[in-house]
Write a protein that holds these residues in place. Structure first.
Motif, PDB file in Angstrom:
ATOM      1  N   VAL B  67      -8.096 -15.177  17.629  1.00  0.00           N
ATOM      2  CA  VAL B  67      -7.884 -13.860  18.254  1.00  0.00           C
ATOM      3  C   VAL B  67      -6.538 -13.295  17.826  1.00  0.00           C
ATOM      4  O   VAL B  67      -6.406 -12.110  17.488  1.00  0.00           O
ATOM      5  N   SER B  68      -5.550 -14.187  17.828  1.00  0.00           N
ATOM      6  CA  SER B  68      -4.211 -13.763  17.454  1.00  0.00           C
ATOM      7  C   SER B  68      -4.202 -13.173  16.040  1.00  0.00           C
ATOM      8  O   SER B  68      -3.497 -12.201  15.739  1.00  0.00           O
ATOM      9  N   LEU B  69      -4.989 -13.748  15.165  1.00  0.00           N
ATOM     10  CA  LEU B  69      -5.065 -13.276  13.793  1.00  0.00           C
ATOM     11  C   LEU B  69      -5.543 -11.833  13.737  1.00  0.00           C
ATOM     12  O   LEU B  69      -4.956 -10.977  13.064  1.00  0.00           O
ATOM     13  N   SER B  70      -6.633 -11.568  14.455  1.00  0.00           N
ATOM     14  CA  SER B  70      -7.162 -10.203  14.387  1.00  0.00           C
ATOM     15  C   SER B  70      -6.192  -9.202  14.984  1.00  0.00           C
ATOM     16  O   SER B  70      -6.019  -8.105  14.469  1.00  0.00           O
ATOM     17  N   LEU B  71      -5.535  -9.612  16.072  1.00  0.00           N
ATOM     18  CA  LEU B  71      -4.560  -8.703  16.668  1.00  0.00           C
ATOM     19  C   LEU B  71      -3.432  -8.405  15.686  1.00  0.00           C
ATOM     20  O   LEU B  71      -2.999  -7.261  15.515  1.00  0.00           O
ATOM     21  N   GLY B  72      -2.967  -9.461  15.036  1.00  0.00           N
ATOM     22  CA  GLY B  72      -1.862  -9.294  14.103  1.00  0.00           C
ATOM     23  C   GLY B  72      -2.233  -8.413  12.922  1.00  0.00           C
ATOM     24  O   GLY B  72      -1.465  -7.558  12.485  1.00  0.00           O
ATOM     25  N   ALA B  73      -3.456  -8.619  12.421  1.00  0.00           N
ATOM     26  CA  ALA B  73      -3.880  -7.827  11.271  1.00  0.00           C
ATOM     27  C   ALA B  73      -3.997  -6.355  11.651  1.00  0.00           C
ATOM     28  O   ALA B  73      -3.563  -5.467  10.913  1.00  0.00           O
ATOM     29  N   LEU B  74      -4.580  -6.116  12.823  1.00  0.00           N
ATOM     30  CA  LEU B  74      -4.686  -4.725  13.283  1.00  0.00           C
ATOM     31  C   LEU B  74      -3.310  -4.089  13.409  1.00  0.00           C
ATOM     32  O   LEU B  74      -3.106  -2.949  13.002  1.00  0.00           O
ATOM     33  N   ALA B  75      -2.397  -4.873  13.994  1.00  0.00           N
ATOM     34  CA  ALA B  75      -1.047  -4.345  14.166  1.00  0.00           C
ATOM     35  C   ALA B  75      -0.452  -3.964  12.819  1.00  0.00           C
ATOM     36  O   ALA B  75       0.180  -2.915  12.661  1.00  0.00           O
ATOM     37  N   GLY B  76      -0.695  -4.816  11.824  1.00  0.00           N
ATOM     38  CA  GLY B  76      -0.187  -4.534  10.488  1.00  0.00           C
ATOM     39  C   GLY B  76      -0.767  -3.248   9.929  1.00  0.00           C
ATOM     40  O   GLY B  76      -0.081  -2.416   9.343  1.00  0.00           O
ATOM     41  N   ARG B  77      -2.080  -3.073  10.147  1.00  0.00           N
ATOM     42  CA  ARG B  77      -2.753  -1.873   9.640  1.00  0.00           C
ATOM     43  C   ARG B  77      -2.137  -0.615  10.245  1.00  0.00           C
ATOM     44  O   ARG B  77      -1.824   0.357   9.561  1.00  0.00           O
ATOM     45  N   PHE B  78      -1.961  -0.657  11.588  1.00  0.00           N
ATOM     46  CA  PHE B  78      -1.445   0.525  12.269  1.00  0.00           C
ATOM     47  C   PHE B  78       0.008   0.788  11.908  1.00  0.00           C
ATOM     48  O   PHE B  78       0.426   1.932  11.776  1.00  0.00           O
ATOM     49  N   ALA B  79       0.743  -0.287  11.756  1.00  0.00           N
ATOM     50  CA  ALA B  79       2.146  -0.112  11.395  1.00  0.00           C
ATOM     51  C   ALA B  79       2.253   0.567  10.030  1.00  0.00           C
ATOM     52  O   ALA B  79       3.108   1.421   9.801  1.00  0.00           O
ATOM     53  N   ALA B  80       1.359   0.199   9.115  1.00  0.00           N
ATOM     54  CA  ALA B  80       1.373   0.803   7.787  1.00  0.00           C
ATOM     55  C   ALA B  80       1.095   2.295   7.889  1.00  0.00           C
ATOM     56  O   ALA B  80       1.769   3.131   7.294  1.00  0.00           O
ATOM     57  N   LYS B  81       0.062   2.638   8.678  1.00  0.00           N
ATOM     58  CA  LYS B  81      -0.304   4.035   8.804  1.00  0.00           C
ATOM     59  C   LYS B  81       0.850   4.838   9.393  1.00  0.00           C
ATOM     60  O   LYS B  81       1.211   5.903   8.909  1.00  0.00           O
ATOM     61  N   ALA B  82       1.421   4.276  10.468  1.00  0.00           N
ATOM     62  CA  ALA B  82       2.520   4.990  11.126  1.00  0.00           C
ATOM     63  C   ALA B  82       3.721   5.109  10.202  1.00  0.00           C
ATOM     64  O   ALA B  82       4.332   6.166  10.081  1.00  0.00           O
ATOM     65  N   GLY B  83       4.061   3.999   9.542  1.00  0.00           N
ATOM     66  CA  GLY B  83       5.250   3.991   8.692  1.00  0.00           C
ATOM     67  C   GLY B  83       5.146   4.941   7.521  1.00  0.00           C
ATOM     68  O   GLY B  83       6.061   5.724   7.237  1.00  0.00           O
ATOM     69  N   THR B  84       4.019   4.883   6.799  1.00  0.00           N
ATOM     70  CA  THR B  84       3.903   5.751   5.630  1.00  0.00           C
ATOM     71  C   THR B  84       3.742   7.207   6.042  1.00  0.00           C
ATOM     72  O   THR B  84       4.223   8.117   5.359  1.00  0.00           O
ATOM     73  N   GLY B  85       3.090   7.417   7.197  1.00  0.00           N
ATOM     74  CA  GLY B  85       2.966   8.789   7.687  1.00  0.00           C
ATOM     75  C   GLY B  85       4.323   9.351   8.060  1.00  0.00           C
ATOM     76  O   GLY B  85       4.655  10.500   7.744  1.00  0.00           O
ATOM     77  N   PHE B  86       5.099   8.529   8.716  1.00  0.00           N
ATOM     78  CA  PHE B  86       6.457   8.917   9.084  1.00  0.00           C
ATOM     79  C   PHE B  86       7.258   9.291   7.848  1.00  0.00           C
ATOM     80  O   PHE B  86       7.935  10.325   7.798  1.00  0.00           O
ATOM     81  N   ALA B  87       7.168   8.450   6.820  1.00  0.00           N
ATOM     82  CA  ALA B  87       7.913   8.707   5.596  1.00  0.00           C
ATOM     83  C   ALA B  87       7.463  10.011   4.951  1.00  0.00           C
ATOM     84  O   ALA B  87       8.282  10.799   4.462  1.00  0.00           O
ATOM     85  N   ALA B  88       6.151  10.257   4.938  1.00  0.00           N
ATOM     86  CA  ALA B  88       5.643  11.487   4.323  1.00  0.00           C
ATOM     87  C   ALA B  88       6.163  12.714   5.064  1.00  0.00           C
ATOM     88  O   ALA B  88       6.580  13.697   4.449  1.00  0.00           O
ATOM     89  N   ASN B  89       6.153  12.637   6.390  1.00  0.00           N
ATOM     90  CA  ASN B  89       6.661  13.766   7.162  1.00  0.00           C
ATOM     91  C   ASN B  89       8.146  13.998   6.912  1.00  0.00           C
ATOM     92  O   ASN B  89       8.614  15.130   6.818  1.00  0.00           O
ATOM     93  N   LEU B  90       8.856  12.886   6.803  1.00  0.00           N
ATOM     94  CA  LEU B  90      10.288  12.976   6.561  1.00  0.00           C
ATOM     95  C   LEU B  90      10.563  13.651   5.221  1.00  0.00           C
ATOM     96  O   LEU B  90      11.395  14.550   5.110  1.00  0.00           O
ATOM     97  N   ARG B  91       9.815  13.213   4.209  1.00  0.00           N
ATOM     98  CA  ARG B  91       9.997  13.791   2.879  1.00  0.00           C
ATOM     99  C   ARG B  91       9.685  15.281   2.896  1.00  0.00           C
ATOM    100  O   ARG B  91      10.404  16.103   2.332  1.00  0.00           O
ATOM    101  N   LYS B  92       8.587  15.616   3.576  1.00  0.00           N
ATOM    102  CA  LYS B  92       8.192  17.019   3.633  1.00  0.00           C
ATOM    103  C   LYS B  92       9.261  17.834   4.337  1.00  0.00           C
ATOM    104  O   LYS B  92       9.658  18.899   3.888  1.00  0.00           O
ATOM    105  N   GLY B  93       9.754  17.273   5.469  1.00  0.00           N
ATOM    106  CA  GLY B  93      10.790  17.978   6.219  1.00  0.00           C
ATOM    107  C   GLY B  93      12.029  18.210   5.386  1.00  0.00           C
ATOM    108  O   GLY B  93      12.626  19.289   5.394  1.00  0.00           O
TER     109      GLY B  93
END
Lengths: 631, 583
Positions: B67-93
């Motif tokens: 269970v811990s594995l799936s939670l961790g993987a999901l967390a990684g996926r979401f962190a990637a989305k948030a992080g790269t999205g944040f960076a894109a917005n920052l660059r655009k700004g």
């Protein structure tokens, strides 16, 4: 947005890892001893950690377990001793960690330094044609993005990789020693881990390389928009620029998202696979311990080993992609270093006696400071030394940049020493090309150019260029003081000589009005001066070089005609006794030339001095009078 | 500072919240594992639970890890989305902010520095952000959880590392505060080195022509050397981190073994519990290591953060404080009322001093003056590319500050001295003037600008690709394209800033003839060097050292203005430079 010259900022997969690695290590060679020490210390620190864990079994089996319900003071004493040995071991391990990192940084900054200066030195010796066919952004990326990646690799990846490798090997050996049975579990887990790593790794690197490509596109667009920021404002292009950027930024985000996802997943997957393994080991190990097959201490120690086993594997796989992209960057850097440099086949030297108080130059009136030195056929004869006179002959010169369209077609003319030859004609007719050829920035397709009756192909390029001085259309001043910029013409010039040259070119008066006069620092490309002022400095720079030949390429066109009159005076003084080639559109500039060559479509259509050309009533006449007749 | 950055997370907010929550689950599961292991040892092996008990607990452990594995993987996926999205917005700004810069704002930053802020610096922030989302929550959670579990096993033993933590924290603090200024200094040296490289790339012909390769190499070596030392100085401090942690960790484990061993001997604690305790201590110290790593990454990225903030905080000094946003300038009349200008408020001298003049719509005006007489600056004030320090400028009878900037600039076309072209086709470049222009209009302006002939001679004509900066064209061709581009705007005011310097006299006069036909109610301001270019203007302004020296027609100035006469006389003999009885 994509043009034919827009190159992608490099691929990510290195083509020949082994060769690149070897080359990188060759730059580390100087710090060989330090590098070896790094690895020795790393070895110590990892081994001490491993032994520490190994000792756990002994502690539990031989000391703690027997101590249950059995307060034996002797046992306690020995227990204490073992602990203190372990403490010493650990302290030494920590020291080794510090030492290896400290040495590694020193090695890495030194290596980066060596690579950078080698790259720069190589860049300086590349032919001019290389710079015209590559964008600045691309070349600068080598010094920034690519060396950054190398820095990452040096400061973390190498040591992590190595210590992980040692740890994994050491731990594995210990595990086999302690319990071959449980080690089988380890091997099963390894299979799972390898599959996971390879799957995730492949996906990750595909997306990662896409990301780098998109990053390159963004980089290129940013460069253009920022260089041309003023033009953007003038045309109110801001909204369009923002929209175009939004699009390419979004594409970058998408690739980055995918790439990050896979690299983020790696750690939790690996970590939890090891938890599963830990659980399985506890399960199986527990059963073995109950059955008496293994001691309790063995199981506890083994459990601790499993912790130390998977952690480094995860770390190593994370470093893997960093190492790969660093190697790809290194390949691009080495690619530039492997470019063929400007070829030098000339053997004839032109030396300058500007600085020596040689009796030879006391004869001259200060002009013949350049001498041509030739080694005759017989190698043991003395080289002959003749004063450079500055005679130029172009003989049936043909030239094209791209080997297809002829820019110069059968150009022939002569300039006797001290003569002023002017080139006029419409834009794009090939006049600037003549200066490129004189400097041997490019070589001829057909025909020959002679300097003092010697084919310039036989003269060493650097010597040839030193004896010429140019004032170009784009002045290109450098960051530094006014004094340093003028002295660029001749590094050995004294302050007085620099100021004299500035006075001659009439730059002195505006320099005196600057905040620190000659010691005012000019910022990049001399941005705090007007175009005209930059031209005056460039003329002073040419003047201080005391050359045999001067080439003026539309130099005076950005100075207003009032100041130009003063400059003309200075130039007249400068030009006396020297051979001058002037390329200009301003007919007032060329009026006093000894000979005027009218160039159209790369060919000489008319030749003669001002009055004879006017009399001819040909092209020159039309060019000249065209300015006036249209009211 | 952090608040400013958080604003850029924007629509990726929910992805940003997910990882921490998932982490709670993952960490909880992970924390129980040593506990369960302790049970196996104490009850299963040493106690009387036996194989059955061991098997049960073992299976639970395995399930929890899955269970811990799936939670961790999901967390990684979401962190990637948030992080790269944040960076894109920052660059655009960042990019959008830079687009709002006026000329004065832009003068403060070099192109290279702007680019690295959008790329390298944003990437550093992105990595820091993602690291925070994952490890940043995981580590403290792990720390707290493991500590709780350890204390549950035996509170006395736990005191040992409670003592260790503050010592460690203080040491880390000192490392951090020492390292930060060193890293800032290092980045500065980095910038300096890059600037040297850029200069050499731009001026390579000059370097080669003056045979200054070895001089430049030496200069670069000095820069690179200073960078090397700065980097060493900074990183030296950071590496103290790991060994410190290791010492703390090992010594803690040893003391726990000693004291714990005694407790086990006295049968206060079980061996399994001791093993579990040690396991927890490892987890605690692992978390501390993660936290210190985060610390370091944040430190390094702080330098990047500061550089990004510098751009975000830059106030564009030409603001749209228009009162009437729908107005276009009705005509091309221009009036300067006591206008003065200096480049920065703390500069000593005014570059333009008390300039006043009035131009009717449709007039042809020439501007002549010596080097450094600030002619370019004067005309750049009209479309508000720079802002006048004192005085008022009126266009179409209204103060230029009363028009919206975009509408004002849409009515004014400027051809700068160095007009840049961009990569793309010739047509794409010309359409910058008016994206909706028809092909007929494009050809018409190209003909007037004397560009159509050479464009037509190219195999792809208007579809010919231009490289960066328009490198495969000659100087004169580039200027003519820039003029055509400006003409396409159909402006009320056309400003030519020495725009024909690289064009020969014949082409130039054809151009001026065509210009006359082009539009009779376009006001034309022409900065030029040649009297011949301006002599047929309706009005000529003579500038000298930032002040107006004379205004009038060619004939009037010849009669009354000494400077104008001198300039005229120094040029072609054919122009009549004398008027009336004056000799």
């Amino acid at each position: 947005m994509s043009g034919p010259m827009r190159k992608v900022y490099g691929k990510v997969k290195p083509k020949n890892i082994g060769r690149t690695l070897r080359r990188i290590f060759s730059y580390m060679a100087e710090d060989r001893i330090q590098l070896i020490s790094v690895f020795i210390f790393l070895l110590f620190s990892t081994l001490s950690a491993i032994f520490g864990t190994a000792l756990l079994k002994i502690l539990i089996d031989n000391y703690i377990t027997p101590m249950i319900g059995n307060p034996d003071p002797l046992l306690k004493e020995r227990f204490g001793k073992v602990l203190s040995y372990m403490a010493a071991l650990y302290l030494f391990g920590a020291f080794s960690t510090w030492a290896s990192n400290r040495l590694m940084i020193a090695v890495s900054v030194n290596t980066l330094y060596r690579i950078r200066i080698a790259l720069f030195a190589k860049m300086e010796s590349l032919p001019v044609s290389y710079f015209s066919s590559h964008t600045h952004g691309e070349l600068m990326s080598r010094y920034t993005n690519d060396t950054d990646a190398l820095r990452e690799m040096f400061s973390r990846s190498i040591t992590n990789f190595f210590s992980s490798f040692i740890t994994v090997t050491g731990v594995f050996i210990m595990m086999v020693i302690y319990s071959w049975q449980l080690t089988i579990l380890v091997l099963i887990m390894l299979v799972f881990i390898m599959n996971a790593v390879s799957f995730i790794g492949k996906k990750s690197s595909t997306h990662f390389s896409q990301q780098q490509q998109k990053l390159g596109i963004v980089n290129g667009y940013l460069e253009e928009m920022f260089e041309g920021l003023k033009t953007v404002k003038v045309f109110s292009y801001e909204e369009i620029a923002k929209e175009r950027f939004r699009k390419i930024n979004e594409e970058l985000r998408f690739s980055a998202d995918r790439a990050s996802t896979f690299s983020n997943i790696l750690m939790p997957v690996m970590g939890n696979l090891s938890h599963i393994h830990y659980a399985a080991t506890a399960f199986v190990g527990g059963i073995f311990a109950i059955k008496g097959i293994l001691s309790l201490g063995t199981v506890v120690a083994f459990l601790q080993f499993t912790r130390s086993f998977s952690h480094p594997i995860t770390q190593a796989s994370q470093e893997f992609s960093a190492v790969m992209s660093a190697l790809a960057g290194a390949e691009r850097i080495f690619g530039i270093m492997d470019e063929p440099i400007e070829k030098e086949r000339g053997t004839i030297q032109i030396i300058s006696t500007n600085n020596n108080s040689n009796e030879k130059d006391s004869q001259s009136n200060g002009k013949d400071k350049f001498w041509v030195r030739q080694h005759p056929e017989k190698s043991n004869a003395e080289p002959t030394l003749t004063p450079a006179k500055g005679k130029i002959v172009f003989e049936n010169v043909h030239f094209s940049y791209d080997k297809k369209n002829l820019v110069l077609n059968n150009i022939s003319f002569q300039a006797k020493p001290g003569e002023t030859i002017a080139f006029v004609g419409s834009t794009g007719a090939g006049k600037t090309t003549i200066t490129n050829l004189m400097n041997r920035f490019y070589d001829l397709s057909k025909g020959a150019i002679y300097y003092d009756d010697i084919n310039i192909k036989e003269i060493r390029k650097k010597d040839l260029r030193r004896s010429l001085a140019m004032v170009l259309q784009d002045t290109h001043l450098f960051t530094g003081t006014v004094m340093e910029n003028i002295r660029y013409g001749r590094l050995s010039a004294t302050d007085e000589e620099v100021m004299e040259a500035a006075r001659l070119s009439n730059a002195d008066s505006f320099i005196q009005h600057l905040s620190h006069r000659y010691h005012t620092v000019l910022t990049g490309a001399g941005a705090n001066l007007s175009q005209g002022q930059r031209q005056l400095l460039a003329i002073a720079r040419a003047g201080v070089a005391n050359p045999a030949i001067i080439i003026l390429d539309e130099a005076t066109s950005s100075i207003d005609t009032r100041t130009e009159k003063l400059v003309e005076e200075g130039l007249q003084r400068l030009m006396r006794g020297r051979t001058v080639l002037i390329i200009a559109h301003r007919l007032s500039t060329v009026r006093n030339a000894n000979r005027i060559l009218v160039i159209e479509d790369g060919e000489i259509v008319e030749q003669g001095d001002h009055s004879s050309l006017i009399a001819q009533q040909g092209r020159y006449y039309r060019l000249y009078t065209g300015a006036v007749e249209l009211v | 500072m952090i608040k400013k950055f958080l604003a850029f997370v924007g629509e990726y907010r929910r992805y940003a919240f997910a990882p921490p929550l998932l982490m709670v689950g993952e960490v909880t599961l992970e924390i129980f594992i040593p506990f369960l292991m302790a049970r196996i040892i104490d009850h299963g092996i040493l106690g009387n639970g036996g194989i059955q008990y061991t098997a049960k607990i073992g299976t639970i452990m395995v399930l929890m890890a899955c269970v811990s594995l799936s939670l961790g993987a999901l967390a990684g996926r979401f962190a990637a989305k948030a992080g790269t999205g944040f960076a894109a917005n920052l660059r655009k700004g960042l990019f959008n902010k830079v687009q709002e810069f006026s000329f004065s704002n832009a003068d403060k930053f070099s192109t290279a520095s702007l680019i690295t802020r959008h790329t390298t610096d944003v990437t550093n922030i992105q990595n820091a952000f993602m690291m925070l989302l994952r490890v940043g929550f995981r580590a403290p959670l792990m720390l707290i959880g493991a500590t709780i579990m350890a204390v549950r096993i035996n509170g006395q033993l736990a005191i040992i590392f409670f003592a260790a933590i503050p010592i460690l924290a203080t040491a880390l603090y000192f490392i951090g505060t020492t390292a930060h200024p060193r890293f800032r200094a290092m980045f500065k040296k980095y910038d300096a080195m890059n600037a040297t490289v850029q200069e050499n790339l731009i001026g390579i012909r000059v370097v080669k022509a003056f045979v200054r390769e070895s001089y430049e190499e030496k200069k670069f070596q000095e820069n690179a050397f200073m960078l090397k030392n700065a980097q060493l100085f900074a990183e030296k401090v950071v590496i103290l981190n790991m060994p410190l942690l290791q010492i703390t960790m090992y010594l803690s484990i040893l003391s726990i073994l000693w004291f714990g061993g005694n407790l086990v001997g006295k049968e206060i604690m079980g061996v399994g519990q001791l093993a579990g305790f040690i396991s927890y201590v490892s987890q605690i110290l692992m978390s501390l290591m993660m936290i210190s790593m985060i610390f370091i990454v944040l430190l390094i990225s702080r330098a990047s953060a500061v550089r990004i903030i510098e751009i975000l905080d830059e106030v564009p000094d030409i603001q749209d404080t228009h009162t009437d946003s729908n107005r276009f300038p009705p005509n091309g009349s221009i009036e300067f009322q006591h206008v003065s200008f200096k480049y920065s408020l703390d500069a000593e001298n005014f570059v333009l001093n008390d300039i006043s003049f009035s131009i009717r719509s449709g007039e042809r005006v020439g501007i002549i003056g010596g080097t450094g007489s600030a002619k370019s600056t004067l005309v750049q004030l009209i479309p508000r590319l720079y802002e006048a320090t004192k005085g008022k400028i009126l266009v179409g009878g209204k103060n230029i500050e009363h028009y919206s900037i975009n509408k004002l600039r849409s009515a004014i076309a400027v051809v700068l001295q160095n007009s840049l072209l961009f990569s793309g086709t010739i047509r794409e470049n010309l359409l910058w003037g008016n994206p909706n222009a028809s092909e007929k209009e494009v050809i018409k302006v190209s003909k007037i600008a004397q560009a159509h002939a050479f464009i037509d001679s190219f195999p792809y004509k208007y579809d010919t690709m231009l490289g960066q900066g328009g490198v495969n064209l000659s100087g004169g061709q580039k200027q003519r394209l820039a003029i055509a581009r400006a003409l396409l705007k159909k402006p009320k005011i056309l400003i030519l800033d020495d725009a024909t310097s690289a064009i020969d006299t014949v082409t130039d006069s054809k151009f001026r003839a065509g210009l006359k036909e082009f539009s009779s109610d376009t006001t034309i301001l022409m900065i030029a060097q040649r009297i011949s270019s301006v002599q047929d203007a309706d009005t000529i302004i003579v500038l000298e050292e930032g002040k107006i020296n004379g205004i009038g027609s060619h004939k009037e100035l010849l009669a009354t203005n000494r400077i104008y006469r001198e300039v005229c006389e120094s040029q072609e003999e054919r122009i009549q430079c004398h008027v009336g009885p004056h000799a």
